[in-house]
Design a protein around this motif. Structure first.
Motif, PDB file in Angstrom:
ATOM      1  N   SER A  10     -22.120  36.447  18.623  1.00  0.00           N
ATOM      2  CA  SER A  10     -20.669  36.601  18.524  1.00  0.00           C
ATOM      3  C   SER A  10     -20.118  35.470  17.664  1.00  0.00           C
ATOM      4  O   SER A  10     -20.846  34.552  17.295  1.00  0.00           O
ATOM      5  CB  SER A  10     -20.020  36.549  19.918  1.00  0.00           C
ATOM      6  OG  SER A  10     -20.198  35.265  20.498  1.00  0.00           O
ATOM      7  N   HIS A  13     -16.375  30.044  16.806  1.00  0.00           N
ATOM      8  CA  HIS A  13     -15.061  29.482  16.498  1.00  0.00           C
ATOM      9  C   HIS A  13     -14.738  29.716  15.035  1.00  0.00           C
ATOM     10  O   HIS A  13     -15.604  30.093  14.257  1.00  0.00           O
ATOM     11  CB  HIS A  13     -14.989  27.981  16.832  1.00  0.00           C
ATOM     12  CG  HIS A  13     -15.849  27.127  15.970  1.00  0.00           C
ATOM     13  ND1 HIS A  13     -17.144  26.795  16.310  1.00  0.00           N
ATOM     14  CD2 HIS A  13     -15.624  26.536  14.768  1.00  0.00           C
ATOM     15  CE1 HIS A  13     -17.671  26.039  15.362  1.00  0.00           C
ATOM     16  NE2 HIS A  13     -16.769  25.864  14.399  1.00  0.00           N
ATOM     17  N   ASP A  64      -7.611  27.095  22.000  1.00  0.00           N
ATOM     18  CA  ASP A  64      -8.041  28.396  22.520  1.00  0.00           C
ATOM     19  C   ASP A  64      -7.054  29.475  22.109  1.00  0.00           C
ATOM     20  O   ASP A  64      -5.833  29.284  22.190  1.00  0.00           O
ATOM     21  CB  ASP A  64      -8.142  28.355  24.047  1.00  0.00           C
ATOM     22  CG  ASP A  64      -9.267  27.467  24.524  1.00  0.00           C
ATOM     23  OD1 ASP A  64     -10.406  27.650  24.042  1.00  0.00           O
ATOM     24  OD2 ASP A  64      -9.016  26.580  25.363  1.00  0.00           O
ATOM     25  N   GLY A  68      -9.660  35.177  23.945  1.00  0.00           N
ATOM     26  CA  GLY A  68     -10.954  34.644  23.552  1.00  0.00           C
ATOM     27  C   GLY A  68     -10.936  34.144  22.123  1.00  0.00           C
ATOM     28  O   GLY A  68     -10.099  34.515  21.318  1.00  0.00           O
TER      29      GLY A  68
END
Length: 159
Positions: A10, A13, A64, A68
């Protein structure tokens, strides 16, 4: 076409190099309504090997994102830096797109936090292609970075 690589799990960041960590935090904390997860100075020896700048120190923060994901803000210290042209048509230019439930409200909040709108009238209705019925807006935030706000079409608009 090559096969997919199973090792990729995935996105971890999204990193953004910034001229001023504080200016970037002012935008993101104001826009998102929450403080950064952490801020620090990164200066461990491994980092020089990763980024290719001997003896580097970087003021950094993790912010954040709702739903997500993390934005990593990086303010490189004591190295020569140049401002990138913010023209979205230039090769190498990237943008961050956030899915929003109300494009107009998110656009107004971004503008109130210092974003410069590309379309002064706000989000634009998408009237063709795979996203017909959606709304989108580009805004320039700190350091000329482009933020896109994208509201998916309502079920009524797509039926």
């Amino acid at each position: 076409m090559p096969e997919a690589i199973d090792a990729i799990e995935s996105v971890h960041h999204i990193g953004m190099s910034v001229a001023s960590l504080q200016a970037a935090l002012d935008f993101w904390e104001g826009f998102l309504g929450s403080p950064a997860r952490w801020t620090t100075v990164l200066d461990h020896p491994y980092l020089s090997r990763v980024v290719g700048y001997p003896g580097i120190a970087i003021k950094a923060a993790f912010v954040d994102l709702p739903g997500g994901g993390v934005i990593e803000l990086l303010d490189y210290q004591a190295v020569e830096r140049n401002t990138n042209d913010d023209a979205t048509a230039n090769p190498g230019n990237v943008h961050l797109c956030l899915k929003v439930s109300d494009a107009r409200a998110a656009w107004q909040r971004a503008v109130s936090c210092g974003a410069r709108p590309i379309s002064p009238d706000g989000p634009v209705a998408i009237d063709g292609g795979p996203n017909i019925g959606a709304q989108a807006a580009y805004l320039r935030i700190h350091d000329g970075i482009t933020l896109e706000l994208f509201q998916t079409p309502s079920k009524a608009a797509t039926s």
